[in-house]
Scaffold this active site. Structure first.
Site, PDB file in Angstrom:
ATOM      1  N   HIS A   1     -30.923  26.374 -20.014  1.00 45.26           N
ATOM      2  CA  HIS A   1     -30.131  25.369 -20.720  1.00 45.26           C
ATOM      3  C   HIS A   1     -30.950  24.131 -21.090  1.00 45.26           C
ATOM      4  O   HIS A   1     -30.578  23.396 -22.012  1.00 45.26           O
ATOM      5  CB  HIS A   1     -28.954  24.923 -19.857  1.00 45.26           C
ATOM      6  CG  HIS A   1     -27.707  25.718 -20.064  1.00 45.26           C
ATOM      7  ND1 HIS A   1     -27.185  25.988 -21.308  1.00 45.26           N
ATOM      8  CD2 HIS A   1     -26.848  26.288 -19.164  1.00 45.26           C
ATOM      9  CE1 HIS A   1     -26.069  26.691 -21.183  1.00 45.26           C
ATOM     10  NE2 HIS A   1     -25.849  26.888 -19.885  1.00 45.26           N
TER      11      HIS A   1
ATOM     12  N   ALA B   1     -22.722  25.810 -11.015  1.00 43.51           N
ATOM     13  CA  ALA B   1     -23.855  24.931 -11.291  1.00 43.51           C
ATOM     14  C   ALA B   1     -23.607  24.204 -12.597  1.00 43.51           C
ATOM     15  O   ALA B   1     -22.738  24.576 -13.387  1.00 43.51           O
ATOM     16  CB  ALA B   1     -25.151  25.731 -11.365  1.00 43.51           C
ATOM     17  N   MET B   2     -24.399  23.151 -12.834  1.00 41.13           N
ATOM     18  CA  MET B   2     -24.307  22.373 -14.075  1.00 41.13           C
ATOM     19  C   MET B   2     -25.697  21.954 -14.516  1.00 41.13           C
ATOM     20  O   MET B   2     -26.474  21.419 -13.738  1.00 41.13           O
ATOM     21  CB  MET B   2     -23.413  21.154 -13.860  1.00 41.13           C
ATOM     22  CG  MET B   2     -23.368  20.203 -15.041  1.00 41.13           C
ATOM     23  SD  MET B   2     -22.712  21.033 -16.528  1.00 41.13           S
ATOM     24  CE  MET B   2     -23.477  20.032 -17.817  1.00 41.13           C
ATOM     25  N   GLU B   3     -25.983  22.167 -15.810  1.00 40.95           N
ATOM     26  CA  GLU B   3     -27.340  22.056 -16.340  1.00 40.95           C
ATOM     27  C   GLU B   3     -27.743  20.648 -16.754  1.00 40.95           C
ATOM     28  O   GLU B   3     -28.582  20.473 -17.647  1.00 40.95           O
ATOM     29  CB  GLU B   3     -27.479  22.972 -17.566  1.00 40.95           C
ATOM     30  CG  GLU B   3     -26.654  22.562 -18.786  1.00 40.95           C
ATOM     31  CD  GLU B   3     -25.280  23.191 -18.886  1.00 40.95           C
ATOM     32  OE1 GLU B   3     -24.704  23.214 -19.988  1.00 40.95           O
ATOM     33  OE2 GLU B   3     -24.795  23.663 -17.851  1.00 40.95           O
TER      34      GLU B   3
ATOM     35  N   HIS C   1     -30.468  30.638 -15.483  1.00 40.05           N
ATOM     36  CA  HIS C   1     -29.463  30.237 -16.475  1.00 40.05           C
ATOM     37  C   HIS C   1     -29.505  28.728 -16.709  1.00 40.05           C
ATOM     38  O   HIS C   1     -29.563  28.253 -17.851  1.00 40.05           O
ATOM     39  CB  HIS C   1     -28.076  30.667 -15.980  1.00 40.05           C
ATOM     40  CG  HIS C   1     -26.946  30.352 -16.913  1.00 40.05           C
ATOM     41  ND1 HIS C   1     -26.297  31.317 -17.648  1.00 40.05           N
ATOM     42  CD2 HIS C   1     -26.334  29.180 -17.220  1.00 40.05           C
ATOM     43  CE1 HIS C   1     -25.350  30.751 -18.368  1.00 40.05           C
ATOM     44  NE2 HIS C   1     -25.353  29.447 -18.117  1.00 40.05           N
ATOM     45  N   GLU C   2     -29.495  27.952 -15.626  1.00 42.02           N
ATOM     46  CA  GLU C   2     -29.470  26.494 -15.755  1.00 42.02           C
ATOM     47  C   GLU C   2     -30.793  25.953 -16.296  1.00 42.02           C
ATOM     48  O   GLU C   2     -30.803  24.999 -17.078  1.00 42.02           O
ATOM     49  CB  GLU C   2     -29.141  25.846 -14.404  1.00 42.02           C
ATOM     50  CG  GLU C   2     -27.843  26.329 -13.765  1.00 42.02           C
ATOM     51  CD  GLU C   2     -26.633  26.256 -14.688  1.00 42.02           C
ATOM     52  OE1 GLU C   2     -26.566  25.324 -15.519  1.00 42.02           O
ATOM     53  OE2 GLU C   2     -25.747  27.130 -14.588  1.00 42.02           O
TER      54      GLU C   2
ATOM     55  N   GLU D   1     -23.788  28.900 -23.882  1.00 42.37           N
ATOM     56  CA  GLU D   1     -23.544  29.769 -22.732  1.00 42.37           C
ATOM     57  C   GLU D   1     -23.951  31.211 -22.972  1.00 42.37           C
ATOM     58  O   GLU D   1     -24.471  31.883 -22.074  1.00 42.37           O
ATOM     59  CB  GLU D   1     -22.063  29.694 -22.322  1.00 42.37           C
ATOM     60  CG  GLU D   1     -21.606  28.290 -21.948  1.00 42.37           C
ATOM     61  CD  GLU D   1     -22.449  27.658 -20.845  1.00 42.37           C
ATOM     62  OE1 GLU D   1     -23.160  28.382 -20.125  1.00 42.37           O
ATOM     63  OE2 GLU D   1     -22.392  26.422 -20.707  1.00 42.37           O
TER      64      GLU D   1
END
Length: 892
Positions: A314, A275-277, A310-311, A333
Site C-alpha cells: 500500500h 492492519a492499516m497502511e 499487503h500493508e 485493495e
C-alpha cells in the site's frame, strides 16, 4: 433566516464544495490520557479558488473554540458564524467579507474526547506491572481524520503534514515521519516530526504508548522498526524480516524507491481491523504482527506474511498513488491483495501461495453470485456508506480480476505497465480508467471496453461447454447462486487444456456464444482424421479431457456437459490434473449444485474421487464443501444427516492417517496446514477416534503447556472437541479452556480459545460464553472471535441473547463491532427459519423497529446478505430429486 438558507446549500452533498484546496497542515495535538481528552491547533495553508464568504471542511465530534483566516497580505478575517453539522460531518465557516482567490492560512483551535470506538483518535489500554493504563492510537480510514482535527477529509485533497504532539514524558510518540526534536517540560514531552510528503488525510497517523522495538536497515537505507509490547520483541522478528524483504521486492517490481525515510510497524492492543497502511506508520492488531515459533500455528505465519506484504504494498499502491475517490477503492485493495501474494510467493515459493490464492477468488465468486452484489467500482454518495464497500468484492474479486488480466497480458507486460502507472501518478490520484489507459499503452491491447464489464458491472459469467466432432461450443450467461438468469455479457479470456498441459489454447469469448476447433490438439500433427483407426481412437479417448479455465486463472465458473464432466472425473482419479484444476472442478460443481444447475448426487459422486487427496488446497476445498453440504442438509434433508456425516468422515480418514497428530521435523509448511484442517473437520463431524485422541492430548497440554503432543496446528481441533463434549453437568473441559485463556501469555493463544468456546451445543454453556464475551476479560476487538463458531444447536439462544443485550452491545462496541455481531448471528437464525417457518426476511426490519439507531442501515445490510446467502444455499435442496434411500445407497 438568510444565513441558515446559505448554509443549507452545503448539506446533503457527496463531496465538499471546491471553494478552497489545502496544500499543507501544521497540526499540534495535546493529549490528556488521564481525562481521556485532547486539544489542538491546526493551521492549514489554503489556495482559495473563487470569491467566497464560506469555507467548508470536515469535522465530527469536535468542539471548535477559535477560528481565524489570514491572507498572504497578512490581513486577518474572523468568521461571523461557525456551524458544525453532525449529520453531514462538515464545519461551515461563514465570513462577513468576501474572501478573494489566492493563498492564505486557516487556523482552528479545537478539542475532543478520546473515544472507545476504535476510530479517529481513540483510547485503548495496556497492562504495565499489573496496572491497566491508557494509550492513544489513530485509525482514520476511511473518513475519521475529521474526528481528530478539522480537515478536508477526502482522498483527492492531498497535502503535506507537519505534526507536533505533547505526551507524558514516559511514553513513546510515533507518527508518519521521523522525529526532528524532543523537548521536556517537567512531566510533559513535546515531540516534533518532520514534514511529510504529500498524502491523503486518511493516511495520517499517531500512536502514543509504551513499547519495545527492534530494527533493521534495508539496502536502500530505509530504517524499518517493529514496535512490540514490552518484553515481546522476539515475537516481532519474523514480521520485521518480512517487511524488509517486501520493501526490496516492491522497490524492484515497481521500479520506484520507497518514498519515506523510515517504516514503523506497531502492534496495537486494541484495533478494529487486522492492519492499516498509514504512510510510514503501519498499525496492526497484536495477533497479526506478533509470531511465536512454538505457539503460533502455520496458518498464522502465512497470514502474517501476506498481511505485512499487503500493508507494505500500500505504500506504493494507495499511498504514493491514491484512488481519486472511494468509488475506486478496489484500486487500493485489489492490487494490494494481489501483489501481497506475489511477494509472499517470492519469499516462500514452497508454500505454493498462488494455489492458495484460489480461496480469495472463491470468496469473491461466492459474494458476487448474489443478486444484491455490487460492482468492483461502486458509486459512493455518503461518507459513512464507504464502510459498506470494504468487502469481498473490493478485495477478493478485485484481486482475482487483476490476476486474470495479468495472465492475459503476460507477466512482463503487466509489470512494465504497473511501473509506468506508479511513476506517472506518483503523489497524485488516479481512477480506474487511468490504470486501463496505462495498461493499454504498454500492451497495445485496448482494455477499457474489455474491463468495463468486470469493474463497472456486478456479477460474472458461467461458461457452458459442449463437445462434438472436435468442436468445442461455449456459451456464457450470468451466474447467480439463486439459479435465476442474468443479463450480463463479458469479454472473457478463455484458457483451456486438452488431455495434457502441453496442449493448450487461449482466446477471447466476446459474444454470447462461440465455437473453437481443437482438432489439432486432439490428434498429433502427423495424423489426419482418416488415418486414425478404431484402436487409436479408443486410446485417444481414454486420455481425452477438456479443462476450461486452466489453473483457475479466470474469474468465472464452468459448466461441462455430462460426457466432458465424466472425463474430467476420470482425469482426477488418474491424477492427471493440477491442484488448482482439481480445486476448480470441485468448487464449480458445488456452486452449480447450489444453484440447482446440477443434482446433489453429481456432487457427492465427484467428492468420492478426492478420497485419497493429499494436496492441502484441494483437501481444504473438499472439507469446505463437506461443511456446506452438512450445514444445509441438517435442515433440508435431516433423514440422511447421519449417513452424510459418516460419508464425509470416510472421505477424510486417508489424509488424517497420512498426516497424523504430531508434527514431523522438517515437514513442509503445507503438511502442517493440512493436519490442522483435517483433524478439525473430523472433530467437527464427531469422529469417535478423533474425539478420544483429542481429549487425551488436551489433558497432556494441561499437564505440560510446552508439550509437543498437541501442536499449535492441532490445538483448535482439540479445543473444539472439548467444547462439543462440555455440558452443564460436565463443565471440566470448559473450565479448563477458560483457565488456559486466563493464563495465556500470547494473544494468539487467547484468540484460539475464544474461537472455540461458542461451539458448545449446551445452551446454558453457550449463554455463559456469550456473557463472558461481554465481560472485561475479553477485549472489545476480540469479541468477534467468540461468534465465529456458534453451534447450530445454539442459534436460537444466540439470537435471543442478541436481542436482549442490544443496547449494551451497541453502547460497548459501537457501530462496526455491533455489525460483526449481527452478521455472525443473524444468518444462523435465518438458516433455521428458512426451512422451519418460511420466514425468509424481515429479521433486520423487525429488529430496527424495536431497536432504532442511527446506523440501522448496517442491520438491514446484514439481514439482506444473510437472507440471500441462505436462500442461495438452500435452493440446492429444494425438491431434491433423489429419495433418502437412494441418497444412503449413493454414500455407501
Amino acid at each position: 433566516m438568510e444565513l441558515k438558507q446559505s448554509v443549507e446549500q452545503f448539506k446533503g452533498q457527496t463531496r465538499l464544495p471546491k471553494l478552497a484546496i489545502p496544500t499543507s497542515y501544521d497540526l499540534y495535538l495535546k493529549l490528556d490520557l488521564t481525562a481521556c481528552t485532547f486539544s489542538g491547533t491546526v493551521q492549514v495553508n489554503l489556495n482559495i479558488l473563487e470569491h467566497t464568504k464560506y469555507l467548508v471542511l470536515n469535522a465530527l465530534e469536535l468542539d471548535v473554540h477559535k477560528v481565524w483566516f489570514t491572507k498572504s497580505n497578512n490581513q486577518t478575517y474572523q468568521p461571523c458564524d461557525v456551524v458544525l453539522d453532525g449529520d453531514d460531518e462538515i464545519l461551515v465557516l461563514v465570513f462577513d467579507e468576501m474572501l478573494s482567490p489566492g493563498d492564505g492560512v486557516l487556523g482552528i483551535d479545537f478539542s475532543g474526547a478520546l473515544n472507545q470506538q476504535l476510530k479517529g483518535l481513540y483510547r485503548c489500554t495496556y497492562v504495565d506491572g499489573g496496572v491497566k493504563k491508557n494509550m492513544a492510537v489513530t485509525q482514520f480510514q476511511a473518513v475519521d481524520a475529521r474526528r481528530c482535527f478539522p480537515c478536508w477529509d477526502e482522498p483527492a485533497l492531498k497535502a503535506t503534514f507537519k505534526i507536533t504532539i505533547d505526551v507524558p514524558s514516559e511514553l513513546t510518540a510515533l507518527s508518519n515521519m521521523p522525529t526532528t526534536d524532543e523537548k521536556l517540560n517537567e512531566n510533559i514531552k513535546t515531540v516534533y516530526f518532520e514534514e511529510s510528503p504529500i498524502m491523503s488525510t486518511y493516511l495520517v497517523a499517531v500512536v502514543v504508548g509504551v513499547f519495545d522495538h527492534i530494527e533493521e536497515t534495508t539496502a536502500d537505507g530505509t530504517k524499518v522498526r517493529v514496535y512490540c509490547p514490552v518484553g515481546k520483541c522476539d515475537k516481532g522478528k519474523f514480521a520485521l524480516d518480512v517487511a524488509v524483504k517486501a520493501l526490496d521486492i516492491f522497490t524492484r517490481y515497481f521500479s520506484t524507491p520507497y518514498p519515506l525515510p523510515k517504516l514503523d510497524m506497531v502492534a496495537v492492543p486494541e484495533f478494529s481491523d487486522a492492519a492499516m497502511e498509514n504512510y510510514g506508520l503501519i498499525t496492526y492488531r497484536e495477533n497479526v504482527l506478533l509470531y511465536d515459533d512454538l505457539l503460533s500455528p502455520a496458518d498464522r505465519k502465512q497470514f502474517l506474511t501476506i498481511a505485512v506484504s499487503h500493508e507494505v504494498a500500500h505504500q506504493w499502491f494507495g499511498n504514493l498513488v491514491t484512488m481519486e475517490w472511494w468509488s475506486h477503492l478496489w484500486l487500493n485493495e485489489g492490487f494490494a491483495t494481489w501483489v501481497s501474494y506475489m511477494a509472499t510467493d517470492i519469499m516462500f515459493p514452497e508454500w505454493k501461495i498462488w494455489t492458495q490464492f484460489l480461496l480469495k477468488t472463491n470468496d469473491g465468486l461466492r459474494m458476487d453470485a448474489l443478486e444484491q452484489s455490487h460492482p468492483i467500482e461502486v458509486e459512493v454518495h455518503h461518507a459513512r456508506s464507504i464502510e459498506e464497500i470494504f468487502d469481498s468484492i473490493s478485495y477478493k474479486k478485485g484481486s482475482a480480476v487483476i490476476r486474470m488480466l495479468q495472465g492475459y497480458l503476460g507477466d512482463g507486460t503487466f509489470q512494465k505497465s504497473l511501473s509506468s502507472y506508479i511513476k506517472r501518478y506518483a503523489g497524485k490520484n488516479a481512477k480506474t480508467d487511468d490504470l486501463w489507459g496505462v495498461l493499454s499503452e504498454n500492451s497495445g491491447v485496448e482494455l477499457n471496453s474489455m474491463m468495463d464489464a468486470w469493474s463497472k458491472k456486478k456479477g460474472f459469467p458461467v461458461i457452458s461447454v459442449k463437445y462434438k466432432d472436435n468442436i468445442l461450443e461455449f456459451e456464457q450467461s450470468q451466474f447467480l447462486s439463486s439459479g435465476l438468469g442474468g443479463d450480463g455479457l463479458w469479454i472473457v479470456p478463455i484458457t483451456l487444456s486438452i488431455g495434457s498441459y502441453n496442449k493448450c489454447k487461449t482466446f477471447l469469448l466476446e459474444t454470447k456464444s462461440g465455437k473453437v476447433d481443437i482438432s489439432e490438439l486432439v490428434h498429433s500433427p502427423h495424423e489426419n482424421s482418416s488415418s486414425v483407426n478404431e484402436k487409436n481412437k479408443e486410446k485417444c479417448d481414454d486420455h481425452f479431457w477438456v479443462k476450461v479455465n486452466t489453473e483457475q486463472s479466470g474469474f468465472y465458473r464452468v459448466n461441462y456437459e455430462d460426457k466432458l464432466a465424466a472425463r474430467l472425473k476420470k482425469a482426477i482419479e488418474s491424477n492427471c490434473l493440477s491442484a488448482p484444476d482439481k480445486f476448480g472442478i470441485l468448487d464449480d460443481t458445488y456452486a452449480l449444485c447450489e444453484a440447482c444447475k446440477q443434482p446433489l448426487s453429481s456432487l457427492l459422486s465427484l467428492m468420492v474421487v478426492y478420497r485419497k487427496e493429499l494436496d492441502f488446497i484441494v483437501l481444504s476445498k473438499l472439507i469446505n464443501v463437506c461443511y456446506k453440504v452438512m450445514e444445509i442438509a441438517s435442515d433440508a434433508i435431516p433423514a440422511v444427516v447421519n449417513e452424510l456425516r459418516q460419508f464425509f468422515i470416510d472421505l477424510l480418514l486417508f489424509s488424517a492417517e497420512k498426516s497424523g497428530w504430531e508434527s514431523i521435523s522438517g515437514e513442509s509448511h503445507l503438511n502442517a496446514l493440512l493436519r490442522g484442517e483435517v483433524f478439525l473437520a473430523l472433530a467437527t463431524f464427531g469422529h469417535n477416534k478423533t474425539h478420544k485422541e483429542a481429549i487425551q492430548r488436551f489433558q497432556m497440554l494441561l499437564n505440560d503447556r510446552n508439550t509437543r503432543l498437541l501442536s499449535a496446528d492441532t490445538r483448535k481441533a482439540a479445543f473444539i472437541v472439548v467444547m462439543l463434549n462440555a455440558s452443564t453437568t460436565d463443565r471440566n473441559g470448559f473450565e479448563s479452556l477458560l483457565k488456559l485463556y486466563r493464563e495465556a501469555d500470547t494473544v494468539q493463544e487467547k484468540e484460539l480459545v475464544l474461537r472455540c468456546l461458542a461451539s458448545c451445543p449446551d445452551p446454558n454453556i453457550l449463554l455463559e460464553v456469550l456473557n463472558f464475551m461481554l465481560s472485561d476479560e475479553v477485549r472489545d476487538q476480540d469479541s468477534i472471535y467468540v461468534l465465529f463458531m456458534i453451534s447450530s444447536e445454539g442459534r436460537e439462544v444466540a439470537w435471543r441473547w442478541l436481542k436482549e443485550n442490544w443496547d449494551l452491545i451497541f453502547a460497548k462496541y459501537g457501530v462496526m463491532l455491533t455489525y460483526y455481531c449481527i452478521t455472525k448471528i443473524l444468518p444462523l437464525v435465518i438458516n433455521s427459519a428458512f426451512l422451519n417457518s418460511n420466514v425468509t426476511c424481515g429479521f433486520g426490519e423487525i429488529f430496527v423497529l424495536s431497536n432504532p439507531s442511527p446506523y440501522h442501515f448496517l442491520v438491514m445490510k446484514a439481514d439482506c446478505w444473510g437472507v440471500l446467502v441462505v436462500q442461495a444455499s438452500h435452493s440446492a435442496f429444494n425438491g431434491v430429486d433423489i429419495s433418502s434411500v437412494a441418497m444412503k445407497r449413493l454414500m455407501r
